[in-house]
Design an enzyme around this catalytic site. Structure first.
Site, PDB file in Angstrom:
ATOM      1  N   ARG A 224      -9.665  37.138  65.783  1.00 29.00           N
ATOM      2  CA  ARG A 224      -9.257  38.429  66.342  1.00 29.00           C
ATOM      3  C   ARG A 224     -10.402  39.414  66.183  1.00 29.00           C
ATOM      4  O   ARG A 224     -11.141  39.371  65.179  1.00 29.00           O
ATOM      5  CB  ARG A 224      -8.029  38.986  65.611  1.00 29.00           C
ATOM      6  CG  ARG A 224      -6.726  38.288  65.936  1.00 29.00           C
ATOM      7  CD  ARG A 224      -6.246  38.579  67.375  1.00 29.00           C
ATOM      8  NE  ARG A 224      -4.984  37.923  67.695  1.00 29.00           N
ATOM      9  CZ  ARG A 224      -4.860  36.742  68.296  1.00 29.00           C
ATOM     10  NH1 ARG A 224      -5.929  36.060  68.670  1.00 29.00           N
ATOM     11  NH2 ARG A 224      -3.661  36.243  68.563  1.00 29.00           N
ATOM     12  N   HIS A 272     -11.689  36.180  75.540  1.00 25.20           N
ATOM     13  CA  HIS A 272     -10.483  35.684  74.842  1.00 25.20           C
ATOM     14  C   HIS A 272      -9.905  34.448  75.556  1.00 25.20           C
ATOM     15  O   HIS A 272      -8.755  34.457  76.022  1.00 25.20           O
ATOM     16  CB  HIS A 272      -9.425  36.790  74.716  1.00 25.20           C
ATOM     17  CG  HIS A 272      -8.420  36.504  73.629  1.00 25.20           C
ATOM     18  ND1 HIS A 272      -7.813  37.476  72.882  1.00 25.20           N
ATOM     19  CD2 HIS A 272      -7.916  35.321  73.156  1.00 25.20           C
ATOM     20  CE1 HIS A 272      -6.988  36.923  72.008  1.00 25.20           C
ATOM     21  NE2 HIS A 272      -7.033  35.606  72.156  1.00 25.20           N
TER      22      HIS A 272
HETATM   23  P1  NAP Z   1      -2.817  29.298  60.434  1.00 25.20           P
HETATM   24  O1  NAP Z   1      -2.399  27.881  60.646  1.00 25.20           O
HETATM   25  O2  NAP Z   1      -1.818  30.267  59.927  1.00 25.20           O
HETATM   26  O3  NAP Z   1      -4.085  29.277  59.467  1.00 25.20           O
HETATM   27  C1  NAP Z   1      -4.596  30.413  58.878  1.00 25.20           C
HETATM   28  C2  NAP Z   1      -5.568  30.030  57.803  1.00 25.20           C
HETATM   29  O4  NAP Z   1      -6.150  31.225  57.268  1.00 25.20           O
HETATM   30  C3  NAP Z   1      -4.899  29.314  56.625  1.00 25.20           C
HETATM   31  O5  NAP Z   1      -5.734  28.303  56.151  1.00 25.20           O
HETATM   32  C4  NAP Z   1      -4.763  30.433  55.588  1.00 25.20           C
HETATM   33  O6  NAP Z   1      -4.781  29.981  54.242  1.00 25.20           O
HETATM   34  C5  NAP Z   1      -6.024  31.218  55.863  1.00 25.20           C
HETATM   35  N1  NAP Z   1      -5.905  32.579  55.349  1.00 25.20           N
HETATM   36  C6  NAP Z   1      -5.001  33.536  55.658  1.00 25.20           C
HETATM   37  N2  NAP Z   1      -5.217  34.655  54.953  1.00 25.20           N
HETATM   38  C7  NAP Z   1      -6.275  34.410  54.167  1.00 25.20           C
HETATM   39  C8  NAP Z   1      -6.977  35.163  53.198  1.00 25.20           C
HETATM   40  N3  NAP Z   1      -6.622  36.429  52.893  1.00 25.20           N
HETATM   41  N4  NAP Z   1      -8.016  34.587  52.566  1.00 25.20           N
HETATM   42  C9  NAP Z   1      -8.386  33.319  52.848  1.00 25.20           C
HETATM   43  N5  NAP Z   1      -7.755  32.542  53.760  1.00 25.20           N
HETATM   44  C10 NAP Z   1      -6.713  33.084  54.420  1.00 25.20           C
HETATM   45  O7  NAP Z   1      -3.396  29.908  61.796  1.00 25.20           O
HETATM   46  P2  NAP Z   1      -4.000  29.116  63.037  1.00 25.20           P
HETATM   47  O8  NAP Z   1      -2.913  28.554  63.887  1.00 25.20           O
HETATM   48  O9  NAP Z   1      -5.037  28.201  62.543  1.00 25.20           O
HETATM   49  O10 NAP Z   1      -4.650  30.328  63.867  1.00 25.20           O
HETATM   50  C11 NAP Z   1      -5.608  31.189  63.298  1.00 25.20           C
HETATM   51  C12 NAP Z   1      -5.848  32.391  64.204  1.00 25.20           C
HETATM   52  O11 NAP Z   1      -6.605  32.031  65.342  1.00 25.20           O
HETATM   53  C13 NAP Z   1      -4.583  33.016  64.817  1.00 25.20           C
HETATM   54  O12 NAP Z   1      -3.932  33.875  63.901  1.00 25.20           O
HETATM   55  C14 NAP Z   1      -5.142  33.773  66.001  1.00 25.20           C
HETATM   56  O13 NAP Z   1      -5.451  35.092  65.620  1.00 25.20           O
HETATM   57  C15 NAP Z   1      -6.438  33.032  66.340  1.00 25.20           C
HETATM   58  N6  NAP Z   1      -6.388  32.372  67.653  1.00 25.20           N
HETATM   59  C16 NAP Z   1      -7.302  32.745  68.598  1.00 25.20           C
HETATM   60  C17 NAP Z   1      -7.300  32.123  69.826  1.00 25.20           C
HETATM   61  C18 NAP Z   1      -8.314  32.457  70.880  1.00 25.20           C
HETATM   62  O14 NAP Z   1      -8.184  32.038  72.021  1.00 25.20           O
HETATM   63  N7  NAP Z   1      -9.362  33.181  70.555  1.00 25.20           N
HETATM   64  C19 NAP Z   1      -6.365  31.119  70.108  1.00 25.20           C
HETATM   65  C20 NAP Z   1      -5.442  30.782  69.138  1.00 25.20           C
HETATM   66  C21 NAP Z   1      -5.463  31.415  67.886  1.00 25.20           C
HETATM   67  P3  NAP Z   1      -3.609  29.030  53.679  1.00 25.20           P
HETATM   68  O15 NAP Z   1      -3.800  27.713  54.376  1.00 25.20           O
HETATM   69  O16 NAP Z   1      -3.891  28.957  52.243  1.00 25.20           O
HETATM   70  O17 NAP Z   1      -2.313  29.700  54.048  1.00 25.20           O
HETATM   71  C1  GLV Z   2      -4.437  33.407  71.089  1.00 29.25           C
HETATM   72  O1  GLV Z   2      -5.194  34.286  70.834  1.00 29.25           O
HETATM   73  C2  GLV Z   2      -3.379  32.979  70.225  1.00 29.25           C
HETATM   74  O2  GLV Z   2      -3.156  33.624  69.198  1.00 29.25           O
HETATM   75  O3  GLV Z   2      -2.703  31.977  70.556  1.00 29.25           O
END
Ligand code: NAP
Ligand code: GLV
Length: 309
Positions: A224, A272
């Site tokens: 983000r 994005h």
């Molecule tokens: P997720 O499964 O919730 O993984 C988040 C990771 O971040 C987990 O490993 C978590 O640790 C870690 N984390 C959270 N807070 C933290 C902190 N304070 N310090 C250290 N580590 C921390 O999320 P995801 O599905 O992988 O997605 C991640 C993000 O990608 C989404 O929230 C979204 O904003 C972004 N995204 C972007 C796009 C795009 O097109 N650009 C697409 C999809 C998603 P734990 O494992 O210990 O809980």
């Molecule tokens: C895209 O940014 C998502 O959070 O799926």
């Protein structure tokens, strides 16, 4: 129990058609058409208009169409008893992994620089990097980060990961929490941000963090825009400590016309698009949660409003 679909990106009809085709017995409304707002308990949402949830007094469950839920948790109009879920999907994870790998090779082989050179008819061969030269650091080892880590290891990159709780992944050195953050950063020649945007992670990519990265590190932010302090990145690139960045997400989207990223030669921008929820892949989990909600069963991928992700 009918559902309202709220999103402002012109994709409502596509989602509505796919959902209604898979579950013809459920009524799906676009928020733009006439619908019984007082009766709506479920909303499926992506980047909603501010204030819209006030119009749904019976709302009990909001499903995000994406992985991120920061736009929902930021909205004070969603009452605290409302359940929130997000998308966790292997297609979303592999799309993200492919995007980051593309950005990584583009950096290593100077591809965006050669495109600029081509436009200016400049012939300027540069040294390039090999897979063995780099350690890739992934901040956020969740659904997306762990898939990326596995793919990078398979290609042959050294990979380090950082998360809140301890992780065990084959061939990835995992670091945990604030205490191990600087050790993690000091290893990361390329830093990939895949954190959720929360109170703790907002503005995390700033001067202090940049200084802990090795000289010449490259930054890829696909999480983000709120994770990054934009001016700190520009200063660090201009001073030569950071060699450049690939950015897919911004504080404001679309990025305002006057923003310095647009013209910065070492900032590679995409709008994005790193990974976008695939309708066919995601509809089954949205419906699964609809039925779970109706039966009063635990929902899949429910977000902790306390943790913020
Ligand atoms: P997720 O499964 O919730 O993984 C988040 C990771 O971040 C987990 O490993 C978590 O640790 C870690 N984390 C959270 N807070 C933290 C902190 N304070 N310090 C250290 N580590 C921390 O999320 P995801 O599905 O992988 O997605 C991640 C993000 O990608 C989404 O929230 C979204 O904003 C972004 N995204 C972007 C796009 C795009 O097109 N650009 C697409 C999809 C998603 P734990 O494992 O210990 O809980
Ligand atoms: C895209 O940014 C998502 O959070 O799926």
């Amino acid at each position: 129990m009918s559902v309202v679909i709220i999103r402002q990106d012109g994709k409502i009809d596509e989602w509505k058609f796919a959902l209604a085709s898979a579950a013809p017995q459920i009524t799906f409304y676009s928020y733009l058409e006439d619908h019984p707002k007082d009766d709506i308990e479920i909303a499926m949402v992506w980047k909603h208009p501010t204030g819209i949830f006030k119009e749904y007094p019976s709302l009990k469950y909001v499903a995000s169409f994406g992985a991120g839920v920061d736009f929902l948790l930021d909205d004070p109009e969603i009452p605290s008893h409302v359940k929130i879920t997000r998308v966790v999907d292997p297609v979303l994870a592999s799309d993200m992994s492919e995007f980051v790998i593309a950005a990584l090779f583009s950096f290593m082989k100077n591809l965006t620089r050669y495109r600029t050179d081509q436009i200016s008819k400049v012939w300027d061969p540069l040294p390039y990097k090999r897979i063995g030269d780099l350690t890739v650091g992934i901040m956020g080892m969740g659904a997306l980060g762990s898939r990326l880590a596995a793919d990078l290891c398979q290609i042959g990159f050294k990979v380090v990961g950082w998360s809140r709780s301890r992780k065990k992944l084959d061939a990835v050195e995992c670091y945990t929490g604030e205490k191990q953050k600087s050790d993690f950063l000091s290893r990361s020649n390329v830093l990939v941000c895949l954190l959720p945007l929360t109170r703790e992670t907002s503005g995390i990519i700033k001067t202090k963090l940049f200084k802990q990265l090795p000289q010449g590190a490259y930054v890829i932010n696909v999480a983000r825009g709120g994770h990054l302090v934009d001016q700190d990145l520009i200063d660090m690139i201009d001073h030569g400590h950071i060699s450049g960045a690939c950015l897919d997400v911004y504080h404001q989207e679309p990025l305002p016309e006057g923003h310095p990223f647009w013209n910065h030669p070492k900032v590679f921008m995409t709008p994005h698009v790193a990974s976008v929820s695939d309708v066919r892949a995601v509809v089954p989990q949205l419906l699964d949660n609809y039925y779970r909600f109706k039966k009063g069963e635990p929902l899949l991928n429910e977000v902790s409003t306390l943790r913020g992700y």
